[in-house]
Design an enzyme around this catalytic site. Structure first.
Site, mmCIF file in Angstrom:
data_model
loop_
_atom_site.group_PDB
_atom_site.id
_atom_site.type_symbol
_atom_site.label_atom_id
_atom_site.label_comp_id
_atom_site.label_asym_id
_atom_site.label_seq_id
_atom_site.Cartn_x
_atom_site.Cartn_y
_atom_site.Cartn_z
ATOM 1 N N HIS A 136 1.033 -1.264 0.000
ATOM 2 C CA HIS A 136 0.215 0.069 0.013
ATOM 3 C C HIS A 136 0.847 1.421 -0.086
ATOM 4 O O HIS A 136 0.236 2.332 0.333
ATOM 5 C CB HIS A 136 -0.846 0.232 1.423
ATOM 6 N N TYR A 225 -10.691 -0.404 -10.724
ATOM 7 C CA TYR A 225 -11.595 -1.403 -10.229
ATOM 8 C C TYR A 225 -13.112 -1.697 -10.870
ATOM 9 O O TYR A 225 -13.249 -2.605 -11.404
ATOM 10 C CB TYR A 225 -12.244 -1.223 -8.823
#
Length: 329
Positions: A136, A225
């Site tokens: 991340h 996404y």
């Protein structure tokens, strides 16, 4: 493994101050660690330490993302794609018995342990290639060794509205496990808009990887996404091509792509025993990773004033980047 045993020691990251935790009997170990080259990786006082010839290999693959943007899904897809010849039988596939975060370890949470009393849970020198990792960490804060190597990075981003709602729900579940007070969406939303997040602001995180994907398309693959949900077949093929392991015509005819998509689907993964029970990290239950996976669920949480405020910030931050998101209302 005891801290004095350096036989199988590969590398780990720790806070420099924690080196003081060594006793006198470990002085040689302490001296060794202090002598190692190190790379800062974005978390205050945390570093990668170089030992026994390990930096990222050119064949390594890193799945990068902001939290709650489809990380679990992309890790599963990437693992299934690169290992499809090793695990051609879906009946005994590792993804049926292990969470994708266990198969694709996080650089900051799994591979480099941040306590001096522990060592990597993964033998990174003996991992089958291509080695898969997750992170991340913002691109700008990645270790120089990662940015300058030829290892490939796949980045996934998600509509910032859905990302925020999913993140807020996730953090509140964790807070309950630690007996912390829950966070109201009003208070937390203000922090989000200010870019206050443990991995940095949403827009800076996204733009860092987006810009690098434009400058070095062979290095960073940038995905959304929503696009992956809308056309999984096309984007699974895109991932395979980026990783230099494209699907053959025979594989496509035999439904290999569809099998991978079904294996890694939200519904399939959520129903697996491996993802229903047990913890992922400290007091983070695996089932926390699977909420709804819907596009547009934010509309059930954010007020019109919140939507207006965040929309203006997104327009300002992403102006000129060419990046836009479909907003379902």
């Amino acid at each position: 493994m005891a801290s004095k045993d350096l036989t199988n020691f590969t590398e780990y990251q720790s806070k420099d101050v924690q080196l003081e935790a060594f006793g006198e009997e470990d002085s040689k170990c302490k001296e060794l660690i202090l002598s190692l080259p190190k790379e800062y990786y974005g978390v205050p006082n945390h570093y990668f330490y170089f030992f026994q010839g390990f930096w990222p290999k050119d064949s390594d693959v890193v799945v990068a993302s902001m939290p709650k943007t489809g990380t679990t899904w992309l890790k599963a897809l990437t693992f299934a794609i690169v290992n499809r010849n090793r695990f051609s039988s879906l009946e005994n596939h590792p993804l049926l018995t292990s969470n994708s975060h266990e198969l694709v370890p996080s650089l900051e949470s799994n591979v480099y342990v941040d306590t001096i009393s522990q060592f990597p849970k993964f033998d990174i020198l003996n991992m089958i290639e291509p080695r898969l990792f997750g992170t991340h960490i913002p691109f700008a804060s990645l270790a120089k060794s990662i940015k300058e190597s030829n290892c490939k990075i796949i980045y996934i981003c998600r509509n910032p509205f859905d990302t925020y709602v999913s993140y807020w729900n996730f953090m509140n579940k964790i807070s309950l496990n630690f007996d912390f007070p829950t966070i109201t969406i009003e208070d937390d939303f203000e922090r989000y808009c200010k870019g206050i997040c443990h991995v940095g602001s949403f827009w800076d995180h996204v733009l860092g990887y987006l810009n690098e994907s434009i400058a070095r398309p062979d290095k960073v693959l940038f995905m959304k996404y929503e696009d992956l949900k809308e056309n999984g077949n096309s984007h699974v093929k895109r991932i395979a091509e980026f990783l230099d392991c494209p699907f053959t015509q025979e594989e496509e005819s035999n439904g290999v792509i569809e099998n991978i998509i079904n294996l890694c689907s939200f519904k399939k993964m959520k129903e697996l025993e491996a993802n229903k029970f047990g913890e992922f990290g400290r007091k983070i239950e695996k089932n926390y990773l699977f909420r709804k996976a819907e596009v547009g669920d934010w509309i059930n949480y954010l007020s019109p004033s919140m939507v207006e405020k965040l929309s203006k910030i997104i327009e300002e931050k992403f102006s000129g980047s060419g990046l836009s998101f479909k907003v379902c209302t």
